[in-house]
Design an enzyme around this catalytic site. Structure first.
Site, PDB file in Angstrom:
ATOM      1  N   ASP A  25      41.235 -44.395  91.219  1.00 12.21           N
ATOM      2  CA  ASP A  25      40.003 -43.167  90.801  1.00 12.21           C
ATOM      3  C   ASP A  25      40.472 -42.578  92.670  1.00 12.21           C
ATOM      4  O   ASP A  25      39.664 -42.594  92.992  1.00 12.21           O
ATOM      5  CB  ASP A  25      38.890 -43.295  90.374  1.00 12.21           C
ATOM      6  CG  ASP A  25      38.215 -42.069  90.320  1.00 12.21           C
ATOM      7  OD1 ASP A  25      38.213 -41.163  90.457  1.00 12.21           O
ATOM      8  OD2 ASP A  25      36.975 -42.067  89.619  1.00 12.21           O
ATOM      9  N   CYS A  46      25.652 -39.475  88.725  1.00 15.63           N
ATOM     10  CA  CYS A  46      26.822 -40.043  87.949  1.00 15.63           C
ATOM     11  C   CYS A  46      27.613 -41.716  88.219  1.00 15.63           C
ATOM     12  O   CYS A  46      28.276 -42.046  87.724  1.00 15.63           O
ATOM     13  CB  CYS A  46      28.938 -38.931  87.991  1.00 15.63           C
ATOM     14  SG  CYS A  46      27.381 -37.111  87.558  1.00 15.63           S
ATOM     15  N   LYS A  86      37.548 -31.106  94.873  1.00 19.23           N
ATOM     16  CA  LYS A  86      37.200 -31.824  96.373  1.00 19.23           C
ATOM     17  C   LYS A  86      38.329 -31.769  97.474  1.00 19.23           C
ATOM     18  O   LYS A  86      37.632 -32.350  98.199  1.00 19.23           O
ATOM     19  CB  LYS A  86      37.263 -33.453  95.226  1.00 19.23           C
ATOM     20  CG  LYS A  86      35.372 -33.446  94.691  1.00 19.23           C
ATOM     21  CD  LYS A  86      34.821 -35.379  94.228  1.00 19.23           C
ATOM     22  CE  LYS A  86      33.894 -34.453  93.963  1.00 19.23           C
ATOM     23  NZ  LYS A  86      33.448 -35.026  91.912  1.00 19.23           N
ATOM     24  N   HIS A  98      31.859 -44.213  89.190  1.00 25.64           N
ATOM     25  CA  HIS A  98      31.413 -42.374  88.518  1.00 25.64           C
ATOM     26  C   HIS A  98      31.310 -42.512  87.042  1.00 25.64           C
ATOM     27  O   HIS A  98      32.334 -43.343  86.738  1.00 25.64           O
ATOM     28  CB  HIS A  98      32.315 -41.757  88.784  1.00 25.64           C
ATOM     29  CG  HIS A  98      31.823 -40.734  88.556  1.00 25.64           C
ATOM     30  ND1 HIS A  98      32.118 -39.672  87.790  1.00 25.64           N
ATOM     31  CD2 HIS A  98      31.102 -39.897  89.565  1.00 25.64           C
ATOM     32  CE1 HIS A  98      31.037 -38.518  87.706  1.00 25.64           C
ATOM     33  NE2 HIS A  98      30.904 -38.281  89.032  1.00 25.64           N
ATOM     34  N   GLN A 157      37.115 -39.314  95.613  1.00 26.59           N
ATOM     35  CA  GLN A 157      36.510 -39.091  96.641  1.00 26.59           C
ATOM     36  C   GLN A 157      37.357 -39.411  97.909  1.00 26.59           C
ATOM     37  O   GLN A 157      37.463 -39.003  98.838  1.00 26.59           O
ATOM     38  CB  GLN A 157      35.452 -40.455  97.017  1.00 26.59           C
ATOM     39  CG  GLN A 157      34.070 -40.443  95.596  1.00 26.59           C
ATOM     40  CD  GLN A 157      33.257 -39.080  96.004  1.00 26.59           C
ATOM     41  OE1 GLN A 157      33.701 -38.370  97.203  1.00 26.59           O
ATOM     42  NE2 GLN A 157      33.181 -37.511  94.854  1.00 26.59           N
TER      43      GLN A 157
END
Lengths: 150, 407
Positions: free
Chosen positions: B201, B365, B227, B124, B204
């Protein structure tokens, strides 16, 4: 099934999306400007041949959604034979029509372009319709660099 | 199907009862942000109605109560990702801020010109741009692990990029554009064999699977609260204590100091050193409520249910002529990114919206991912624990109908 969208996706728009007019590279163009919508990645290159203040030819290349493809296809048709000043006036009228600033815009004055009036109900899609015209505006002002809707 | 209590869960999310353009909402944009259960909404209302004051400052009752709740949320986050200590849980605005914090604090203090940072081709923008900014500032070099056509990381290429110059690996746990779940444990192991720290990261991954930072042994793990069914404006940076101790503060201000004079400032200890200013107090308490809510069901059950949804959606999508799935990794989370022949994703998005279906259309993104597949954009349906097979049927019927309309 898509009855709500009839104002946005009129048959003329599907037609121009399937068979875009003036979709070609113009070798003898004297204005060439790239338009870019970073929001969706749409990119188009507009070619113009302007002689004695008159747009004698207009064409484009690139890919985009149905709204943006139809918009640029219709635009290249309508501006051919127009003077630069007339094209600028159309740009202003088109902009007002799609951003809804002028409720009583004379739809007859812009003829076929009125099929794109529906986008004003879809704020997320207005830039799809106006990308072509912003690119034209830059070309008429002889701004050689690429332009962006952002 | 399993006996996952999806109908009970749906009843807990008031927005799922909304009508969009006179149709029942089918919310499939969860990779962008998840909807909130009543428990989270109630938590925010309760904080502001009964327990709100600034934290860490007052001797008065409300401040003490708010501080307890806020620090209680930190403990909930710690337990949720199995960190060793609450000192390792830094509250930030989101995953983006967490990565920027690491780039500016860890990066600037520990890296120097010529050092290499390894990221992947499926990142991302939030895990690309902060590193590019650091490279411009101090002359570090960005190296990118390529992916294959299925959207999987080329692991051998990754190993080749780990050299004596590599000083940090920053890779996504799960791709937002493709759904790929990376083999993060092996990624960490390989980097650690060369003493290279790893940032994952988790923006998600966090709502879709159990995450155990000690088991992963990653050095940093970042995610956003919004999220994870929690409030927007909340996020978490997990960092190993020794690394965080060695890092200078990211921002200066109140709450991050022990003692201030005009000549010098003594910084607070962890985690407060990295939490300058008044944080999103009610929202972070709300994030704690989101974690309590998820714990009722367990991440393993959520993960299994979502895997069934993805398998069903994939099977249905493969039967639609002219539909191309972008991202077909063997290990994949609940994301169906796709294109349709001759129909632009923005048209797909608008048409599905008219049927009450919310998907994302765009570059997500992740412009380098779009470039890799040679598309300007994709349409993306992303699933959460409250989605159902029936909703996937509505999506597929919508796609078939719009293909017909475009002709």
């Amino acid at each position: 099934m898509f009855d709500d969208l009839r104002d946005l996706y009129q048959e003329v728009i599907f037609d121009h999306n399937r068979n875009p007019r003036n979709f070609r590279v113009m070798d003898d163009a004297n204005r060439q400007v790239e338009g870019f919508n970073p929001l969706c990645g749409d990119r188009l290159t507009l070619f113009l041949k302007i002689e004695d203040g008159v747009i004698n030819d207009a064409s484009f290349q690139g890919q985009g959604c149905a709204i943006s493809t139809a918009s640029v296809s219709l635009m290249t048709e309508i501006i051919k034979g127009k003077t630069e000043a007339e094209a600028e006036t159309l740009f202003t009228q088109f902009h007002e029509m799609t951003t809804g600033k002028s409720e009583d815009i004379q739809l007859e004055a812009i003829g076929k372009l009125a099929v794109l009036a529906g986008v004003r109900e879809y704020p997320a899609r207005v830039k799809c319709a106006t990308l072509a015209w912003h690119t034209l505006d830059a070309a008429l002002k002889n701004q050689a660099q690429s332009i962006s809707t952002e | 199907m399993t006996t996952f209590p999806v109908e009970q869960i749906r009843a807990d999310f008031p927005i799922l009862q909304e009508k969009i353009r006179n149709k029942p909402l089918v919310y499939l944009d969860n990779a962008a942000s998840c909807q909130k259960p009543q428990a989270v909404i109630d938590s925010i209302v309760h904080t502001y109605s009964h327990e709100y004051a600034n934290i860490h400052r007052g001797v008065h009752t409300l401040s003490v109560k708010a501080t307890d709740r806020f620090e209680g949320a930190r403990e909930k986050v710690r337990a949720f990702i199995n960190a060793a200590s609450t000192k390792e849980i830094i509250f930030v605005r989101g995953a983006t801020e967490a990565i920027n914090l690491v780039a500016q604090s860890f990066g600037k203090s520990q890296l120097q010109a010529g050092d290499e940072i390894v990221i992947s081709a499926m990142e991302h923008h939030a895990n690309i741009v902060p590193w590019q900014m650091l490279c411009q500032q101090i002359g570090t070099v960005l190296k990118v692990v390529p992916i294959n056509q299925q959207g999987e990381l080329l692991f051998d290429e990754y190993l080749n990029l780990l050299t004596d110059k590599t000083k940090l690996v920053a890779i996504t746990h799960m791709s937002n554009a493709l759904g790929t779940i990376n083999p993060v444990k092996q990624i960490v192991e390989a980097a650690h064999s060369k003493n290279i720290p790893v940032l994952l990261d988790g923006a998600q991954a966090i709502p879709h699977m159990a995450v155990d930072v000690q088991d992963l042994d990653c050095d940093f793990y970042v995610f956003s609260g919004h999220k994870l069914y929690g409030p927007s404006g909340t996020g978490v940076l997990y960092g190993k204590q020794a690394l965080l101790e060695a890092m200078p503060p990211y921002q200066g201000g109140g709450d991050m100091i022990r003692k201030v004079t005009f000549t010098e400032t003594e910084y607070a200890g962890l985690p407060h050193k990295f939490e300058a200013g008044t944080p999103a107090i009610a929202e972070i308490i709300g994030l704690g409520a989101a974690i309590d809510y998820l714990n009722q069901f367990g991440m393993a059950a959520i993960s299994a249910y979502e895997a069934e949804l993805l398998a069903y959606a994939t099977e249905q999508a493969q039967q639609i002529k002219g539909l191309n799935i972008i991202g077909q990794a063997a290990e994949k989370g609940g994301i169906l990114s796709f294109t349709l022949d001759r129909i632009h994703p923005h048209d797909i998005g608008t048409m599905l919206d008219s049927l009450g279906i919310a998907i994302r259309a765009g570059h997500h993104c992740a412009m380098p991912v779009m470039d890799f597949y040679g598309v300007p954009a994709t349409a993306r349906a992303s699933f959460a624990m409250y989605n159902t097979r029936q909703e996937i049927d509505v999506l597929m019927q919508g796609i078939k109908s719009l293909i017909e309309v475009f002709g």
